[in-house]
Scaffold this motif. Structure first.
Motif, PDB file in Angstrom:
ATOM      1  N   GLU A   6     101.808 -76.068 -52.871  1.00 25.67           N
ATOM      2  CA  GLU A   6     102.926 -75.476 -53.602  1.00 25.67           C
ATOM      3  C   GLU A   6     103.872 -76.532 -54.139  1.00 25.67           C
ATOM      4  O   GLU A   6     104.735 -76.241 -54.948  1.00 25.67           O
ATOM      5  CB  GLU A   6     103.703 -74.510 -52.699  1.00 25.67           C
ATOM      6  CG  GLU A   6     102.968 -73.211 -52.407  1.00 25.67           C
ATOM      7  CD  GLU A   6     101.968 -73.349 -51.261  1.00 25.67           C
ATOM      8  OE1 GLU A   6     101.226 -72.406 -51.033  1.00 25.67           O
ATOM      9  OE2 GLU A   6     101.935 -74.428 -50.638  1.00 25.67           O
ATOM     10  N   ASN A   9     104.520 -78.190 -58.716  1.00 30.85           N
ATOM     11  CA  ASN A   9     105.133 -77.109 -59.458  1.00 30.85           C
ATOM     12  C   ASN A   9     104.877 -77.241 -60.937  1.00 30.85           C
ATOM     13  O   ASN A   9     104.685 -78.336 -61.462  1.00 30.85           O
ATOM     14  CB  ASN A   9     106.640 -77.087 -59.208  1.00 30.85           C
ATOM     15  CG  ASN A   9     106.999 -76.058 -58.151  1.00 30.85           C
ATOM     16  OD1 ASN A   9     106.344 -75.032 -58.042  1.00 30.85           O
ATOM     17  ND2 ASN A   9     108.016 -76.359 -57.374  1.00 30.85           N
ATOM     18  N   ARG A  35     113.683 -70.894 -59.724  1.00 30.85           N
ATOM     19  CA  ARG A  35     112.879 -71.680 -58.801  1.00 30.85           C
ATOM     20  C   ARG A  35     111.880 -70.784 -58.087  1.00 30.85           C
ATOM     21  O   ARG A  35     110.705 -71.156 -57.899  1.00 30.85           O
ATOM     22  CB  ARG A  35     113.793 -72.372 -57.774  1.00 30.85           C
ATOM     23  CG  ARG A  35     113.167 -73.539 -57.068  1.00 30.85           C
ATOM     24  CD  ARG A  35     114.206 -74.241 -56.205  1.00 30.85           C
ATOM     25  NE  ARG A  35     114.703 -73.373 -55.141  1.00 30.85           N
ATOM     26  CZ  ARG A  35     114.110 -73.236 -53.953  1.00 30.85           C
ATOM     27  NH1 ARG A  35     113.019 -73.905 -53.701  1.00 30.85           N
ATOM     28  NH2 ARG A  35     114.617 -72.415 -53.054  1.00 30.85           N
ATOM     29  N   SER A  38     109.064 -69.888 -60.357  1.00 36.42           N
ATOM     30  CA  SER A  38     108.171 -71.017 -60.519  1.00 36.42           C
ATOM     31  C   SER A  38     107.238 -71.142 -59.315  1.00 36.42           C
ATOM     32  O   SER A  38     106.030 -71.373 -59.452  1.00 36.42           O
ATOM     33  CB  SER A  38     108.996 -72.295 -60.689  1.00 36.42           C
ATOM     34  OG  SER A  38     108.159 -73.396 -60.888  1.00 36.42           O
ATOM     35  N   GLN A  39     107.819 -70.971 -58.122  1.00 39.68           N
ATOM     36  CA  GLN A  39     106.992 -71.010 -56.915  1.00 39.68           C
ATOM     37  C   GLN A  39     105.972 -69.877 -56.915  1.00 39.68           C
ATOM     38  O   GLN A  39     104.798 -70.080 -56.574  1.00 39.68           O
ATOM     39  CB  GLN A  39     107.883 -70.875 -55.678  1.00 39.68           C
ATOM     40  CG  GLN A  39     108.276 -72.193 -55.077  1.00 39.68           C
ATOM     41  CD  GLN A  39     109.019 -71.984 -53.771  1.00 39.68           C
ATOM     42  OE1 GLN A  39     110.024 -71.289 -53.747  1.00 39.68           O
ATOM     43  NE2 GLN A  39     108.515 -72.569 -52.719  1.00 39.68           N
ATOM     44  N   SER A  42     103.049 -70.702 -58.988  1.00 39.04           N
ATOM     45  CA  SER A  42     102.105 -71.607 -58.322  1.00 39.04           C
ATOM     46  C   SER A  42     101.239 -70.841 -57.330  1.00 39.04           C
ATOM     47  O   SER A  42     100.023 -71.038 -57.271  1.00 39.04           O
ATOM     48  CB  SER A  42     102.864 -72.716 -57.592  1.00 39.04           C
ATOM     49  OG  SER A  42     103.623 -73.483 -58.487  1.00 39.04           O
TER      50      SER A  42
END
Lengths: 149, 167
Positions: A6, A9, A35, A38-39, A42
């Motif tokens: 993870e 990114n 954020r 975005s995580q 992933s």
């Protein structure tokens, strides 16, 4: 190297742009939310990869292919993605074909240039061939599209 | 006599992209045809000394340059971009592929598969942003916050795989 998968990114700027284009004007996104998205993206990649890999292994293949990914989407209950993904894939495949022709021609050019380094007269021919090649590429693409259809 | 040169790199999925530069001062309209995947063309036209044309062209290039910077990747600029993404995928395929390879079970992935996962991720981001927005609007807010995302993940079945994965 990344400690966890993870940690790799996706670029924040791109994520932000995708979010902004998806939402109506005037809506903002907090830094934490960005954020987290975005995580999540992933994690999505990893989950989709894992799913697709299962299909590939079932078919006793070592290489993931497009079909595996599409099957994974269905498995993950993202059927709504299937149509737009198939369309995007078509456009992408056509683009790849064009690129292949260009790179093949470049390779041929290199070989010719090595041969004709000492021959000046050939340089003029190359220029003509450049123009011919451009035409050939256009024709070639049209031919291939006809063959496909 | 001043020479103005500009580099234009525009890619469209269509077979040809038409770029029109309008030189209002001179009332000259110039059209250039670019073939697909032959992206960059250097345009040199003799121009009598004017102040506005370079600014106009400069602003066009600037806006394009700003977009390229925002994307954070050098893919969309200049001749070397080789139309590899052609505005199909905003996400960098190399990064996606690197992510995929962190899975020990994955040995090889075709280019197409990497592309489709990139595109699917894009659709996923759009989807989760829109779904989270619903919860923000419920709270009468115009700013998407982390809790809106958490609510969306909890409520929507497709996002179940995300539970417990975010910090």
């Amino acid at each position: 190297m990344a400690e966890r998968p993870e940690d790799l990114n996706l670029p924040n700027a791109v994520i932000t742009r995708i979010i902004k284009e998806a939402l109506p004007d005037g809506v903002n996104v907090s830094k934490e939310a960005r954020r987290a998205i975005s995580q999540a993206a992933s994690v999505f990649v990893l989950y989709a990869t894992s799913c697709a890999n299962n299909f590939a292994m079932k078919a006793k293949r070592k290489t993931l292919n497009a079909g595996d990914v599409l099957a994974a989407m269905e498995e993950m209950e993202f059927e709504r993605f299937l149509e737009p993904l198939r369309e995007a894939l078509e456009v992408y495949k056509k683009g790849q074909k064009g690129k292949k022709e260009v790179s093949e021609q470049k390779r041929k050019d290199k070989e010719k240039k090595v041969d004709s380094e000492n021959d000046k007269s050939r340089e003029e021919e190359d220029e003509e061939e450049d123009e011919e090649r451009m035409e050939e590429e256009a024709e070639g693409e049209a031919e291939e599209e006809e063959v496909e259809n | 006599m001043l020479l103005w040169t500009g580099t234009c790199s525009l890619k469209t999925p269509g077979d040809a992209s038409v770029v029109r530069f309008f030189f209002w001062k001179l009332n000259v309209c110039v059209e250039y045809l670019f073939f697909k995947n032959e992206m960059a063309a250097t345009v040199a036209t003799p121009v009598t000394p004017t102040e506005h044309d370079p600014d106009r062209c400069g602003s066009e290039e600037e806006s394009r340059g700003a977009e390229a910077e925002e994307s954070g990747q050098p893919q969309q600029t200049g001749p070397g971009a080789a139309g590899s993404h052609s505005r199909l995928s905003k996400l960098p395929l190399a990064r996606i592929k690197a992510l995929m390879k962190t899975d020990p079970d994955v040995s090889l992935a075709s280019q197409e598969s990497v592309f489709i996962i990139a595109k699917a991720t894009e659709l996923f981001v759009e989807m989760i942003a829109k779904d989270a927005l619903v919860y923000a609007q419920q709270g009468k807010r115009k700013t998407l916050q982390r809790k809106d995302l958490d609510n969306a993940i909890e409520a929507i079945d497709e996002f179940a795989f995300l539970e417990g994965t975010l910090d």
